[in-house]
Scaffold this motif. Structure first.
Motif, PDB file in Angstrom:
ATOM      1  N   GLY A  19       0.784  -1.231   0.000  1.00 54.69           N
ATOM      2  CA  GLY A  19       0.000   0.000   0.000  1.00 54.69           C
ATOM      3  C   GLY A  19       0.815   1.281   0.000  1.00 54.69           C
ATOM      4  O   GLY A  19       0.253   2.369   0.136  1.00 54.69           O
ATOM      5  N   GLU A  20       2.131   1.193  -0.165  1.00 52.08           N
ATOM      6  CA  GLU A  20       2.951   2.409  -0.160  1.00 52.08           C
ATOM      7  C   GLU A  20       2.640   3.254  -1.397  1.00 52.08           C
ATOM      8  O   GLU A  20       2.503   2.747  -2.506  1.00 52.08           O
ATOM      9  CB  GLU A  20       4.432   2.045  -0.146  1.00 52.08           C
ATOM     10  N   VAL A  21       2.528   4.553  -1.187  1.00 53.33           N
ATOM     11  CA  VAL A  21       2.352   5.502  -2.287  1.00 53.33           C
ATOM     12  C   VAL A  21       3.488   6.509  -2.208  1.00 53.33           C
ATOM     13  O   VAL A  21       3.593   7.267  -1.247  1.00 53.33           O
ATOM     14  CB  VAL A  21       0.989   6.227  -2.202  1.00 53.33           C
ATOM     15  N   ARG A  22       4.356   6.506  -3.226  1.00 51.74           N
ATOM     16  CA  ARG A  22       5.530   7.366  -3.229  1.00 51.74           C
ATOM     17  C   ARG A  22       5.243   8.682  -3.950  1.00 51.74           C
ATOM     18  O   ARG A  22       4.243   8.816  -4.661  1.00 51.74           O
ATOM     19  CB  ARG A  22       6.704   6.657  -3.904  1.00 51.74           C
ATOM     20  N   GLN A  23       6.164   9.635  -3.779  1.00 48.00           N
ATOM     21  CA  GLN A  23       5.998  10.922  -4.460  1.00 48.00           C
ATOM     22  C   GLN A  23       5.999  10.739  -5.977  1.00 48.00           C
ATOM     23  O   GLN A  23       5.262  11.429  -6.692  1.00 48.00           O
ATOM     24  CB  GLN A  23       7.114  11.895  -4.058  1.00 48.00           C
ATOM     25  N   ARG A  24       6.788   9.799  -6.466  1.00 50.00           N
ATOM     26  CA  ARG A  24       6.832   9.583  -7.911  1.00 50.00           C
ATOM     27  C   ARG A  24       5.478   9.083  -8.421  1.00 50.00           C
ATOM     28  O   ARG A  24       5.039   9.475  -9.513  1.00 50.00           O
ATOM     29  CB  ARG A  24       7.942   8.595  -8.264  1.00 50.00           C
TER      30      ARG A  24
ATOM     31  N   LYS B 170       3.237  11.153 -11.188  1.00 47.04           N
ATOM     32  CA  LYS B 170       2.736  10.577 -12.443  1.00 47.04           C
ATOM     33  C   LYS B 170       1.226  10.736 -12.539  1.00 47.04           C
ATOM     34  O   LYS B 170       0.688  11.039 -13.613  1.00 47.04           O
ATOM     35  CB  LYS B 170       3.111   9.096 -12.518  1.00 47.04           C
ATOM     36  N   ASN B 171       0.545  10.526 -11.410  1.00 45.48           N
ATOM     37  CA  ASN B 171      -0.912  10.675 -11.423  1.00 45.48           C
ATOM     38  C   ASN B 171      -1.314  12.134 -11.610  1.00 45.48           C
ATOM     39  O   ASN B 171      -2.296  12.448 -12.288  1.00 45.48           O
ATOM     40  CB  ASN B 171      -1.499  10.141 -10.121  1.00 45.48           C
ATOM     41  N   ALA B 172      -0.540  13.051 -11.016  1.00 37.60           N
ATOM     42  CA  ALA B 172      -0.862  14.475 -11.122  1.00 37.60           C
ATOM     43  C   ALA B 172      -0.847  14.949 -12.572  1.00 37.60           C
ATOM     44  O   ALA B 172      -1.634  15.827 -12.960  1.00 37.60           O
ATOM     45  CB  ALA B 172       0.129  15.289 -10.294  1.00 37.60           C
TER      46      ALA B 172
ATOM     47  N   ASP C 237      10.740  12.772 -13.169  1.00 36.95           N
ATOM     48  CA  ASP C 237       9.385  13.100 -13.639  1.00 36.95           C
ATOM     49  C   ASP C 237       9.085  14.583 -13.467  1.00 36.95           C
ATOM     50  O   ASP C 237       8.358  15.178 -14.266  1.00 36.95           O
ATOM     51  CB  ASP C 237       8.364  12.252 -12.888  1.00 36.95           C
ATOM     52  N   MET C 238       9.656  15.183 -12.422  1.00 38.93           N
ATOM     53  CA  MET C 238       9.449  16.614 -12.214  1.00 38.93           C
ATOM     54  C   MET C 238      10.062  17.420 -13.355  1.00 38.93           C
ATOM     55  O   MET C 238       9.430  18.351 -13.900  1.00 38.93           O
ATOM     56  CB  MET C 238      10.077  17.037 -10.885  1.00 38.93           C
ATOM     57  N   LEU C 239      11.286  17.066 -13.749  1.00 44.83           N
ATOM     58  CA  LEU C 239      11.921  17.782 -14.853  1.00 44.83           C
ATOM     59  C   LEU C 239      11.160  17.569 -16.159  1.00 44.83           C
ATOM     60  O   LEU C 239      11.005  18.499 -16.968  1.00 44.83           O
ATOM     61  CB  LEU C 239      13.372  17.314 -15.014  1.00 44.83           C
ATOM     62  N   GLN C 240      10.668  16.346 -16.357  1.00 43.60           N
ATOM     63  CA  GLN C 240       9.866  16.067 -17.553  1.00 43.60           C
ATOM     64  C   GLN C 240       8.620  16.942 -17.584  1.00 43.60           C
ATOM     65  O   GLN C 240       8.241  17.471 -18.631  1.00 43.60           O
ATOM     66  CB  GLN C 240       9.460  14.592 -17.568  1.00 43.60           C
ATOM     67  N   ALA C 241       7.975  17.085 -16.413  1.00 40.72           N
ATOM     68  CA  ALA C 241       6.762  17.903 -16.350  1.00 40.72           C
ATOM     69  C   ALA C 241       7.069  19.360 -16.668  1.00 40.72           C
ATOM     70  O   ALA C 241       6.338  20.028 -17.418  1.00 40.72           O
ATOM     71  CB  ALA C 241       6.127  17.784 -14.964  1.00 40.72           C
TER      72      ALA C 241
END
Length: 461
Positions: free
Chosen positions: A294-299, A303-305, A325-329
């Motif tokens: 059930g872990e939900v990471r920042q990554r 991705k969901n954001a 992913d932040m740089l990609q966004a």
């Protein structure tokens, strides 16, 4: 309405004996600590009385009682108990004792006065025996302590359970938050060898804006004007600094300049950002459950954001593989996004980003990673906590592109330390370097003009 059940009725209120020659204390915190030092048995009596009240009150009625009525009934009950148990308390001591019972019931026990104290910015608990606070940038030991480790753990579990988290031997470390957004970190046995370690980073009751940061000397109005224009003009930025340097405070203050029409999504380990815009979606990571699932990471959240149509994404702190992913966004339509990062200088911040992008496991060369960083980011804002406890924005730098395999960056504003006075206070001056940032041309598209005088190195900011 009374919240006490029918098991035992409180006796009529009787006058409480008042000992003579009691020395008044400077604050409720000091007064209670002095009282406990003179009569240690009162700590046992407080916990005993708390357990007695918990056993007798009507929980449903308690939830409906206004604070004033709860306080009145507790004070009556405590007065009767003190008389029946032959506790010699004067009126001031009785008031403090009653407040402690109320804090134990509805608050966080001994640390409740510290949480209410606006001068306290950090609370650091080293086992149940010692408690330190930070006031005005300096650490001070308090007289606050807990009865034993079980007492401290009861308060800890009250904090972490409120946000759906747990802490025990199988999961001995946890990040949590208080209802006001204050950040809490807990470590218990076996990783905490001598007993629980708790750190609470308090949030100011009134969030810092740029005007308040200018008032406390963190930066100058000309720097604020440039940063505000950069945020309004969708310039992507990272705020770099060490622990306690004010990165999150600065991120909150900068977010006030994001136009209200934009949709924002925030991603944090423990939700503490206080964005004022009307269209904000907040997301928070989740640790694994007791089965390790059930872990939900920042990554995962990032991705969901990207599927939630954000104009900007605000990451509370970038510390791992989510950097890729932040740089990609930032490179694909989410300009103006912001985050914080732990680093001691702007150049160190870029090196840390390189390392974190590498943690994502993507087959990229170092040159390709640096190219992504140079393309995605424009501003690096360096915050620092100085040895005297003050916090300053010590550098504002612009990333201008690549030259070979090296990211090019120049400083726009800097803080130069000049001398330390006899009280240990550091004096210095904010200076412009004389370099006009290249992103000013992009700001013109938004109708934003910055006076050239802001970048004059001969001018005092």
């Amino acid at each position: 309405m009374s919240f006490f059940g029918a098991k035992k009725q409180a006796q009529p209120e009787r006058p409480v004996p008042e000992p003579e020659n009691e020395a008044p204390a400077n604050s409720a915190e000091d007064f209670y600590a002095d009282l406990m030092a003179r009569r240690p048995s009162l700590l046992d009596e407080r916990l005993k009385l708390h357990a007695l009240i918990i056993d007798e009150f009507n929980l449903a009625a308690l939830d409906k009682l206004p604070p004033e009525e709860l306080s009145r009934q507790v004070r009556t009950y405590v007065g009767n108990y003190a008389h029946g148990a032959s506790l010699t308390l004067n009126q001031k001591e009785l008031d403090i004792f009653s407040n402690e019972i109320i804090d134990e019931m509805r608050g966080y026990g001994p640390i409740e006065p510290l949480l209410k104290d606006p001068t306290v910015s950090d609370i650091l608990i080293n086992t149940h025996k010692r408690c330190f606070v930070e006031r005005f940038g300096q650490l001070q030991e308090t007289k606050i302590h807990f009865k034993d480790e079980a007492h401290l753990l009861r308060i800890v579990n009250k904090i972490v359970s409120a946000v759906g988290r747990r802490v025990d031997e199988s999961s001995p470390m946890v990040d949590a938050r208080l209802p006001d957004g204050s950040r809490v970190n807990v470590a218990v046995r076996p990783v905490a060898v001598d007993g629980p370690l708790i750190s609470i980073r308090k949030f100011a009751e009134k969030a810092f804006n740029m005007d308040r940061l200018v008032d406390v000397g963190a930066l100058r109005p000309a720097m604020v004007e440039v940063l505000a224009a950069a945020v309004q003009g969708k310039t992507s930025a990272i705020i770099s600094g060490g622990t306690g340097s004010g990165k999150t405070t600065l991120l909150n203050a900068l977010s006030h300049y994001i136009p209200a029409r934009e949709r924002l999504l925030t991603i944090e380990d423990a939700a503490e950002l206080q964005l004022q815009q009307p269209h904000v979606g907040r997301m928070e990571t989740r640790p694994a459950n007791i089965e390790g699932k059930g872990e939900v990471r920042q990554r995962d959240l990032l991705k969901n954001a990207l599927r939630m149509r954000p104009d900007r994404i605000i990451i509370g702190e970038c510390r791992g593989e989510e950097a890729f992913d932040m740089l990609q966004a930032m490179n694909t339509g989410h300009e103006g996004s912001m985050t914080t990062i732990h680093a001691n200088s702007p150049r160190d911040a870029l090196k840390r980003l390189e390392q974190m992008v590498g943690m994502a496991g993507m087959p990229m060369t170092l040159g390709a990673i640096r190219s992504q960083i140079a393309s995605a980011l424009t501003l690096v804002i360096q915050a620092q906590r100085l040895p005297d406890g003050s916090r300053r924005v010590t550098s504002i730098s612009e990333i201008t592109g690549m030259e070979g395999d090296v990211i090019q960056m120049h400083e726009i504003f800097t803080f130069k330390k000049e001398f330390t006075d006899s009280d240990g206070k550091i004096h210095g001056a904010f200076k412009a370097t004389g370099i006009r940032p290249k992103f000013l041309a992009d700001l013109k598209a938004y109708g934003i003009e910055i006076p050239p005088s802001h970048f004059d190195p001969a001018r005092n900011l």
